[in-house]
Write a protein that holds these residues in place. Sequence first.
Motif, short mmCIF file in Angstrom:
data_model
loop_
_atom_site.label_atom_id
_atom_site.label_comp_id
_atom_site.label_asym_id
_atom_site.label_seq_id
_atom_site.Cartn_x
_atom_site.Cartn_y
_atom_site.Cartn_z
N GLN A 154 0.83 -1.21 0.00
CA GLN A 154 0.00 0.00 0.00
C GLN A 154 0.87 1.26 0.00
O GLN A 154 0.58 2.23 -0.71
CB GLN A 154 -0.92 -0.01 1.22
CG GLN A 154 -1.95 1.11 1.24
CD GLN A 154 -3.09 0.88 0.27
OE1 GLN A 154 -3.15 -0.14 -0.39
NE2 GLN A 154 -4.00 1.84 0.19
N ILE A 155 1.92 1.26 0.79
CA ILE A 155 2.79 2.44 0.84
C ILE A 155 3.49 2.64 -0.50
O ILE A 155 3.59 3.75 -1.01
CB ILE A 155 3.85 2.28 1.96
CG1 ILE A 155 3.17 2.21 3.32
CG2 ILE A 155 4.85 3.43 1.93
CD1 ILE A 155 4.09 1.74 4.43
N THR A 156 3.93 1.55 -1.09
CA THR A 156 4.68 1.65 -2.34
C THR A 156 3.80 2.09 -3.50
O THR A 156 4.14 3.02 -4.24
CB THR A 156 5.32 0.29 -2.68
OG1 THR A 156 6.17 -0.11 -1.59
CG2 THR A 156 6.14 0.38 -3.95
N ASN A 157 2.65 1.43 -3.65
CA ASN A 157 1.83 1.64 -4.84
C ASN A 157 0.61 2.51 -4.62
O ASN A 157 -0.04 2.92 -5.59
CB ASN A 157 1.39 0.28 -5.41
CG ASN A 157 2.57 -0.58 -5.78
OD1 ASN A 157 3.51 -0.11 -6.39
ND2 ASN A 157 2.52 -1.86 -5.39
N GLY A 158 0.25 2.79 -3.40
CA GLY A 158 -0.92 3.59 -3.12
C GLY A 158 -2.20 2.85 -3.47
O GLY A 158 -2.23 1.63 -3.64
N GLY A 159 -3.27 3.60 -3.60
CA GLY A 159 -4.57 3.01 -3.93
C GLY A 159 -5.57 3.29 -2.84
O GLY A 159 -5.21 3.57 -1.69
N GLY A 160 -6.85 3.29 -3.21
CA GLY A 160 -7.90 3.55 -2.24
C GLY A 160 -7.85 4.96 -1.68
O GLY A 160 -8.18 5.19 -0.51
N GLY A 161 -7.42 5.91 -2.49
CA GLY A 161 -7.35 7.29 -2.04
C GLY A 161 -5.99 7.70 -1.53
O GLY A 161 -5.75 8.88 -1.26
N MET A 162 -5.07 6.75 -1.38
CA MET A 162 -3.73 7.07 -0.89
C MET A 162 -2.76 7.12 -2.05
O MET A 162 -2.76 6.22 -2.91
CB MET A 162 -3.28 6.02 0.12
CG MET A 162 -1.99 6.40 0.84
SD MET A 162 -1.48 5.15 2.04
CE MET A 162 -0.58 4.03 0.98
N PRO A 163 -1.90 8.14 -2.14
CA PRO A 163 -0.93 8.22 -3.23
C PRO A 163 0.18 7.18 -3.08
O PRO A 163 0.42 6.68 -1.98
CB PRO A 163 -0.37 9.64 -3.09
CG PRO A 163 -0.53 9.95 -1.63
CD PRO A 163 -1.81 9.28 -1.22
N ALA A 164 0.86 6.88 -4.18
CA ALA A 164 2.02 5.99 -4.13
C ALA A 164 3.22 6.75 -3.55
O ALA A 164 3.44 7.92 -3.86
CB ALA A 164 2.33 5.49 -5.53
N PHE A 165 4.00 6.05 -2.73
CA PHE A 165 5.15 6.68 -2.10
C PHE A 165 6.47 6.13 -2.61
O PHE A 165 7.53 6.39 -2.03
CB PHE A 165 5.06 6.53 -0.58
CG PHE A 165 4.13 7.51 0.07
CD1 PHE A 165 4.63 8.65 0.68
CD2 PHE A 165 2.77 7.30 0.04
CE1 PHE A 165 3.77 9.55 1.27
CE2 PHE A 165 1.91 8.21 0.63
CZ PHE A 165 2.40 9.35 1.25
N LYS A 166 6.42 5.37 -3.70
CA LYS A 166 7.65 4.75 -4.20
C LYS A 166 8.66 5.78 -4.67
O LYS A 166 9.87 5.50 -4.71
CB LYS A 166 7.33 3.77 -5.32
CG LYS A 166 6.60 4.36 -6.51
CD LYS A 166 6.20 3.26 -7.47
CE LYS A 166 5.38 3.83 -8.63
NZ LYS A 166 4.91 2.75 -9.54
N ASP A 167 8.18 6.97 -5.03
CA ASP A 167 9.10 8.03 -5.46
C ASP A 167 9.41 9.02 -4.35
O ASP A 167 10.24 9.92 -4.53
CB ASP A 167 8.51 8.77 -6.66
CG ASP A 167 8.34 7.88 -7.88
OD1 ASP A 167 9.18 6.97 -8.06
OD2 ASP A 167 7.37 8.09 -8.64
N GLU A 168 8.71 8.88 -3.21
CA GLU A 168 8.87 9.81 -2.09
C GLU A 168 9.78 9.25 -1.00
O GLU A 168 10.49 9.98 -0.33
CB GLU A 168 7.50 10.14 -1.49
CG GLU A 168 6.51 10.73 -2.48
CD GLU A 168 6.87 12.15 -2.87
OE1 GLU A 168 7.54 12.84 -2.07
OE2 GLU A 168 6.48 12.57 -3.98
#
Length: 456
Positions: free
Chosen positions: A73-87
């Motif tokens: 979930q943190i990496t790819n996001g989804g369900g209203g949450m952004p992806a954090f793989k670049d952050e």
Amino acid sequence: MKLRLLLLLLVGLLAGCGGGDGDGDGTEGDAGAKVFAEAGCGSCHIFSPAGSSGTVGPNLDETGTSFDRAVQQITNGGGGMPAFKDELSEQEIEDVARYVSEGGSATGGSGGSVVGPFRPDGTRLEGCLDTDCRRQAFGNIAYREGPKQALDLFGDKMADQPIEADCHRIAHTIGAASLEYHEGSVAQALAHGRATCWSGYYHGVVERSFVGSSRAQLPARTREICKDPDIRRTSFLAYQCVHGLGHGLMIHTGYDLPGSLKVCDQLETGWDADSCEAGVFMENVSSSYGIKSRWLRDNDLIYPCNTIAEKYKLYCYLMVTSRILEANDYDWAKTVSECRRSDRGWVATCFQSLGRDASGNSRQNVPKVLELCGLAGDMTRECIYGAARDITSNDASPRRAKVLCESAAQRFRDYCFEGIGTIIGGFHAYREGRRAACRGVTTRYFQDCARGAVAL
């Protein structure tokens, strides 16, 4: 701020199966705690491992997610949450995921509880398509109508394969909800339960009885929970209660295996301590809440049994094949080979564990149990013994286990009936009751059954 939003959304996910690889040096929790603090997550969340008391977001002491699900979930996001793989870096993602999923643990188990009290909602069994829905639905029935209604329906629905496959954990939830129904009375909740599906109901009652206890209060609470005379009226019910303490200690210490064992050691009798340890090791291998304990290693499937003190090895080895089978995709021949790597003097115990898994994974199918135990070669006898114990325990009855013993080769039957005796002996407080139970099972092998039941 993005990380704060991330954690707000993350903890709303349902816990699933999985976890890290179990091979860390214990620094991830410290790093995760640092990010948690620097991001100001504590201003939003209650999270006892971090000493935070924010009330804007979900209470992290009462809800959670698995490590794998958190990383995804943190990496790819989804369900209203952004992806954090670049952050965030990969390491930062893993640190935060592990810190939250393992209750603030820095070493795979020194954090807070991963559960709170059962909370009812509007979920109904009709239309449920996943395990979380079914567990919640049965819990809702127990919470509102009592354990009898929930367990009756549970028994009726056991013919449904998805329910039967998840029956132990569903029973855990029914037990947790029934404790609320009985207003926190462990004795009352246990008295109205059943041993369906390896006594999951009893374990669910006891593990939730720790809710609200601080880490410092756990030893005293552990000594108190199972003292009621109604619980002690038979060794079977007493065992289920004390065994449940082990599950509860792991759950409420963030899977701190050494710490949980130390609390078990403080119980009043050696029998209580051993029974508690059995629950600790079961929870370590097969988490009730989808958390992979840090006290497991993918490059050493016998661990931690081969490193712990001798006094703890029995119950560790009695559970070890559940870990091995899961890790090697249920390759039974490879599991046999792993068992032969056990510590000297504990190989037979590993094969008893194999029998327990042969029973559980075949849904107590006698021909399949005998087929799987046949792979054990010179340890087939120990495997069948373990299977007989498991079937008797699952059913709280020797009926089907007797069929296993009578179907086994002649040379294995005496030991098989002894295995039955070790379980049915616990159903009765006095020697004559245990002897009568064995007479009801077998005439020819009565002495073997009675030996197992400690009734000679």
